[in-house]
Write a protein that holds these residues in place. Sequence first.
Motif, mmCIF file in Angstrom:
data_model
loop_
_atom_site.group_PDB
_atom_site.id
_atom_site.type_symbol
_atom_site.label_atom_id
_atom_site.label_comp_id
_atom_site.label_asym_id
_atom_site.label_seq_id
_atom_site.Cartn_x
_atom_site.Cartn_y
_atom_site.Cartn_z
ATOM 1 N N ILE A 113 0.849 -1.202 0.000
ATOM 2 C CA ILE A 113 0.000 0.000 0.000
ATOM 3 C C ILE A 113 0.882 1.248 0.000
ATOM 4 O O ILE A 113 0.615 2.211 -0.734
ATOM 5 C CB ILE A 113 -0.974 -0.001 1.195
ATOM 6 C CG1 ILE A 113 -1.979 -1.158 1.076
ATOM 7 C CG2 ILE A 113 -1.711 1.336 1.296
ATOM 8 C CD1 ILE A 113 -2.822 -1.397 2.320
ATOM 9 N N LYS A 114 1.945 1.232 0.805
ATOM 10 C CA LYS A 114 2.857 2.376 0.863
ATOM 11 C C LYS A 114 3.515 2.617 -0.491
ATOM 12 O O LYS A 114 3.628 3.756 -0.938
ATOM 13 C CB LYS A 114 3.926 2.153 1.934
ATOM 14 C CG LYS A 114 4.886 3.314 2.055
ATOM 15 C CD LYS A 114 5.919 3.091 3.139
ATOM 16 C CE LYS A 114 6.818 4.321 3.226
ATOM 17 N NZ LYS A 114 7.821 4.194 4.272
ATOM 18 N N TRP A 115 3.948 1.551 -1.146
ATOM 19 C CA TRP A 115 4.586 1.689 -2.453
ATOM 20 C C TRP A 115 3.629 2.355 -3.458
ATOM 21 O O TRP A 115 4.011 3.265 -4.178
ATOM 22 C CB TRP A 115 5.034 0.318 -2.993
ATOM 23 C CG TRP A 115 5.630 0.409 -4.351
ATOM 24 C CD1 TRP A 115 6.933 0.692 -4.657
ATOM 25 C CD2 TRP A 115 4.961 0.260 -5.607
ATOM 26 N NE1 TRP A 115 7.106 0.719 -6.025
ATOM 27 C CE2 TRP A 115 5.908 0.456 -6.633
ATOM 28 C CE3 TRP A 115 3.645 -0.032 -5.978
ATOM 29 C CZ2 TRP A 115 5.598 0.369 -7.988
ATOM 30 C CZ3 TRP A 115 3.323 -0.117 -7.324
ATOM 31 C CH2 TRP A 115 4.293 0.089 -8.305
ATOM 32 N N LEU A 116 2.368 1.908 -3.456
ATOM 33 C CA LEU A 116 1.405 2.442 -4.423
ATOM 34 C C LEU A 116 0.982 3.870 -4.086
ATOM 35 O O LEU A 116 0.888 4.715 -4.977
ATOM 36 C CB LEU A 116 0.171 1.542 -4.504
ATOM 37 C CG LEU A 116 -0.915 1.995 -5.476
ATOM 38 C CD1 LEU A 116 -0.388 1.998 -6.913
ATOM 39 C CD2 LEU A 116 -2.150 1.106 -5.353
ATOM 40 N N THR A 117 0.757 4.157 -2.801
ATOM 41 C CA THR A 117 0.108 5.415 -2.414
ATOM 42 C C THR A 117 1.006 6.428 -1.725
ATOM 43 O O THR A 117 0.646 7.601 -1.633
ATOM 44 C CB THR A 117 -1.046 5.125 -1.444
ATOM 45 O OG1 THR A 117 -0.506 4.550 -0.243
ATOM 46 C CG2 THR A 117 -2.084 4.194 -2.060
ATOM 47 N N GLY A 118 2.111 5.969 -1.158
ATOM 48 C CA GLY A 118 2.971 6.842 -0.368
ATOM 49 C C GLY A 118 2.525 6.957 1.083
ATOM 50 O O GLY A 118 3.148 7.657 1.875
#
Length: 121
Positions: A41-46
């Motif tokens: 999720i962090k990779w996709l959204t920051g």
Amino acid sequence: MTTTPEHDEKFAKMTFSSVYPHYVRKVESKGRTKQELHQVIKWLTGFDDKKIQELIDEKANFETFFKSAKLNPNAHLITGVICGYRIEEIQTPLTKQARYLDKLVDELAKGRKMEKILRQP
């Protein structure tokens, strides 16, 4: 296959908090962790863990969720079919972004290596 306006509206109104437990259950049932899910999720959204929890607590819908995201510049490398839709053919940005997330979660649950999921060379 193109999405219908009704399908796109469904995604805009769906809350992240209603889908998140399903993501967790899906990846954990396949031997992956909640931390790995958050990494995806962090990779996709920051978003960091704190922001993810805030969005869950706020019951943010996907429209709000992705408006506050800083989409990864390599997100366009997420391709393939998810739920009968070829991601690269989806025209509505919000629906495409939601399907990006679905595809990443699916890849995580299927045991794909993290480097491949995160589109790293």
